[in-house]
Write a protein that holds these residues in place. Structure first.
Motif, mmCIF file in Angstrom:
data_model
loop_
_atom_site.group_PDB
_atom_site.id
_atom_site.type_symbol
_atom_site.label_atom_id
_atom_site.label_comp_id
_atom_site.label_asym_id
_atom_site.label_seq_id
_atom_site.Cartn_x
_atom_site.Cartn_y
_atom_site.Cartn_z
ATOM 1 N N ASP A 283 -0.358 12.289 15.407
ATOM 2 C CA ASP A 283 -0.695 11.296 16.478
ATOM 3 C C ASP A 283 -2.148 10.602 16.057
ATOM 4 O OD1 ASP A 283 1.536 12.235 17.591
ATOM 5 O OD2 ASP A 283 0.718 13.205 19.328
ATOM 6 N N ASP A 284 -2.891 11.406 15.725
ATOM 7 C CA ASP A 284 -4.465 11.007 15.564
ATOM 8 C C ASP A 284 -4.471 9.858 14.367
ATOM 9 O OD1 ASP A 284 -3.904 12.849 13.469
ATOM 10 O OD2 ASP A 284 -6.019 13.495 13.419
ATOM 11 N N ALA A 285 -3.490 10.316 13.481
ATOM 12 C CA ALA A 285 -3.593 9.433 12.176
ATOM 13 C C ALA A 285 -2.659 7.948 12.693
ATOM 14 C CB ALA A 285 -2.659 9.698 11.347
ATOM 15 N N VAL A 286 -1.816 8.063 13.585
ATOM 16 C CA VAL A 286 -1.392 6.733 13.905
ATOM 17 C C VAL A 286 -2.049 5.953 14.923
ATOM 18 C CG1 VAL A 286 0.599 5.724 15.552
ATOM 19 C CG2 VAL A 286 1.169 7.715 14.058
ATOM 20 N N GLY B 91 -7.094 0.558 12.873
ATOM 21 C CA GLY B 91 -7.747 -0.261 11.536
ATOM 22 C C GLY B 91 -6.844 -1.597 11.326
ATOM 23 N N ILE B 92 -5.614 -1.409 11.805
ATOM 24 C CA ILE B 92 -4.777 -2.864 11.800
ATOM 25 C C ILE B 92 -5.517 -3.944 12.689
ATOM 26 C CG2 ILE B 92 -2.801 -3.806 12.504
ATOM 27 C CD1 ILE B 92 -1.276 -1.498 11.447
ATOM 28 N N GLY B 93 -5.730 -3.372 13.952
ATOM 29 C CA GLY B 93 -6.303 -4.355 14.960
ATOM 30 C C GLY B 93 -7.708 -4.863 14.407
ATOM 31 N N LYS B 94 -8.503 -4.320 13.767
ATOM 32 C CA LYS B 94 -9.797 -4.616 13.357
ATOM 33 C C LYS B 94 -9.777 -5.658 12.100
ATOM 34 C CE LYS B 94 -12.548 -0.488 14.601
ATOM 35 N NZ LYS B 94 -13.317 0.744 14.008
ATOM 36 N N LEU B 95 -8.525 -5.636 11.492
ATOM 37 C CA LEU B 95 -8.490 -6.379 10.288
ATOM 38 C C LEU B 95 -7.631 -7.614 10.611
ATOM 39 C CD1 LEU B 95 -7.652 -3.845 7.521
ATOM 40 C CD2 LEU B 95 -9.757 -5.023 7.771
ATOM 41 N N SER B 96 -7.230 -7.734 11.858
ATOM 42 C CA SER B 96 -6.259 -8.772 12.364
ATOM 43 C C SER B 96 -7.006 -10.185 13.077
ATOM 44 C CB SER B 96 -5.149 -8.193 13.137
ATOM 45 O OG SER B 96 -4.461 -7.127 12.621
ATOM 46 N N ALA B 97 -7.032 -11.069 12.253
ATOM 47 C CA ALA B 97 -7.310 -12.210 12.600
ATOM 48 C C ALA B 97 -6.380 -12.781 13.863
ATOM 49 C CB ALA B 97 -7.428 -13.546 11.897
ATOM 50 N N VAL C 164 -3.071 3.777 -2.585
ATOM 51 C CA VAL C 164 -4.139 4.360 -1.488
ATOM 52 C C VAL C 164 -3.033 5.372 -0.677
ATOM 53 C CG1 VAL C 164 -4.290 2.399 -0.036
ATOM 54 C CG2 VAL C 164 -6.081 4.231 0.061
ATOM 55 N N ASP C 165 -3.745 6.363 -0.248
ATOM 56 C CA ASP C 165 -3.193 7.281 0.649
ATOM 57 C C ASP C 165 -3.638 6.673 2.186
ATOM 58 O OD1 ASP C 165 -2.640 9.368 2.474
ATOM 59 O OD2 ASP C 165 -2.144 10.590 0.801
ATOM 60 N N LEU C 166 -2.707 6.373 2.999
ATOM 61 C CA LEU C 166 -3.047 5.930 4.296
ATOM 62 C C LEU C 166 -3.879 6.652 5.146
ATOM 63 C CD1 LEU C 166 0.328 4.043 5.299
ATOM 64 C CD2 LEU C 166 -1.838 3.053 4.226
ATOM 65 N N ARG C 167 -4.144 8.152 4.634
ATOM 66 C CA ARG C 167 -5.034 9.024 5.217
ATOM 67 C C ARG C 167 -6.348 8.756 4.874
ATOM 68 N NH1 ARG C 167 -1.413 14.271 3.605
ATOM 69 N NH2 ARG C 167 -1.720 13.076 1.815
ATOM 70 N N GLU C 168 -6.643 7.957 3.876
ATOM 71 C CA GLU C 168 -7.583 7.647 3.318
ATOM 72 C C GLU C 168 -8.302 6.368 3.813
ATOM 73 O OE1 GLU C 168 -7.192 7.751 -0.781
ATOM 74 O OE2 GLU C 168 -6.711 10.074 -0.795
ATOM 75 N N ASP C 169 -9.409 5.816 3.066
ATOM 76 C CA ASP C 169 -9.995 4.481 3.614
ATOM 77 C C ASP C 169 -9.370 3.337 3.088
ATOM 78 O OD1 ASP C 169 -11.590 2.607 4.838
ATOM 79 O OD2 ASP C 169 -13.340 2.932 3.530
ATOM 80 N N TRP C 170 -7.901 3.290 3.705
ATOM 81 C CA TRP C 170 -7.123 2.181 2.963
ATOM 82 C C TRP C 170 -7.808 0.830 3.468
ATOM 83 C CZ3 TRP C 170 -4.986 -1.222 6.838
ATOM 84 C CH2 TRP C 170 -5.023 -0.859 7.891
ATOM 85 N N PRO C 171 -8.393 0.607 4.801
ATOM 86 C CA PRO C 171 -9.152 -0.684 4.852
ATOM 87 C C PRO C 171 -9.940 -1.354 3.891
ATOM 88 C CG PRO C 171 -8.789 0.444 6.935
ATOM 89 C CD PRO C 171 -8.398 1.578 5.846
ATOM 90 N N LEU D 54 0.784 -1.204 0.127
ATOM 91 C CA LEU D 54 0.093 0.042 0.052
ATOM 92 C C LEU D 54 0.889 1.141 0.006
ATOM 93 C CD1 LEU D 54 -1.892 -2.221 1.252
ATOM 94 C CD2 LEU D 54 -3.083 -0.463 2.470
ATOM 95 N N ASP D 55 0.746 2.093 -1.030
ATOM 96 C CA ASP D 55 1.196 3.182 -0.939
ATOM 97 C C ASP D 55 0.649 4.450 -1.886
ATOM 98 O OD1 ASP D 55 3.218 5.560 -0.677
ATOM 99 O OD2 ASP D 55 4.527 3.970 -0.181
#
Length: 283
Positions: free
Chosen positions: A171-174, A180-186, A137-144, A109-110
């Motif tokens: 900070d807020d983007a981090v 987002g990573i957490g929600k996608l992680s099995a 995709v820009d990671l400030r957008e809806d990358w998930p 992703l980039d």
């Protein structure tokens, strides 16, 4: 060919360091594309303008973190992760150069500009084992959503790689990214990351800026936002991950490298650069 701009310029500097490491007889990895990325960027690194400690520090930091995250990616796939995601992939070539033992989807992703530049240099090159999936995709957008649309599955374990990424996010983007990573992680998912709590805006003096680079000092400073936690283990824990963090100096010794005694990144403000591996906590 559009040359990298903004944060994309930093990927060129990292590629230059990877090219230096690849040219060593005792190299920790071989990235045959790194030098090509630098040449196509239009930047001819004037190495004579950098003192040895500054050059060695950058090269060693990049070599150590690259080796660490190479091993992380391979180990994660070997132990059950069914896909790899490179967030802010830049000029990463792990899909091509790592000795994958089985076929695995590697999502990169980039931003569209970086994706286009990288594609122009790589041409029709394809990985021998991995399946490379590029997600512009820009990671400030809806990358998930973009990642899912590209075929990503949130029901199988994922190895996430965050290399040289977080310091360029506010900070807020981090926080949003980690959520987002957490929600996608099995269960069984893992993260490999580089983390620094050395304030880069306080350490980059005019003496450390090379003339004729692709970006000015002011431009570089404008890109830097997040200064990492003093305790990365606790920080990852707060986001639902069980982490192990190793200082760069310790890993450098393990890999047969030595960080310069007088680091330009720690002369002004003491701090530590960490390399982190983490696994998802079981609910």
């Amino acid at each position: 060919m559009n040359q990298p701009r903004g944060v994309g310029v930093t990927a060129v500097f990292v590629a230059a360091a990877r090219a230096l490491e690849s040219a060593r007889d005792d190299r920790l990895f071989n990235d045959p594309w790194a030098g090509e990325f630098v040449r196509h960027s239009g930047w001819n690194p004037p190495t004579d303008e950098l003192d040895d400690s500054s050059r060695d520090e950058l090269a060693t930091w990049v070599a150590v973190r690259t080796k660490f995250l190479d091993d992380f990616a391979l180990d994660s796939v070997d132990t059950g992760c069914g896909q790899v995601v490179l967030l802010g992939a830049g000029l990463d070539t792990r899909a091509f150069r790592l000795p994958w033992l089985r076929q695995v989807n590697v999502y990169e992703l980039d931003t569209p500009d970086m994706v286009d530049f990288k594609a122009a240099v790589l041409g029709d090159t394809t990985p021998e084992v991995a399946v490379r999936v590029v997600v512009p995709v820009d990671l400030r957008e809806d990358w998930p959503a973009a990642l899912r649309d590209a075929g990503f599955r949130s029901d199988i374990p994922t190895a996430w790689i965050l290399e040289g990424l977080l310091l360029y996010l506010p900070d807020d983007a981090v926080a949003t990214l980690m959520d987002g990573i957490g929600k996608l992680s099995a269960p069984g998912s893992a993260i490999g990351a580089s983390i620094t709590n050395v304030d880069p805006t306080a350490t980059m003096s005019d003496a450390h800026v090379v003339r004729d680079t692709l970006i000015s000092r002011e431009g570089w400073l404008s890109l830097l936002h997040w200064n990492g936690p003093e305790d990365p283990v606790a920080w990852f824990g707060s986001h639902g991950w069980r982490a192990t963090a190793l200082p760069t100096e310790e890993l450098a010794q393990r890999y047969g490298r030595t960080m310069p005694d007088k680091s330009v990144l720690t002369q002004v403000r003491p701090g530590v650069r960490w390399l982190v591996s983490a696994v998802r906590n079981q609910d």
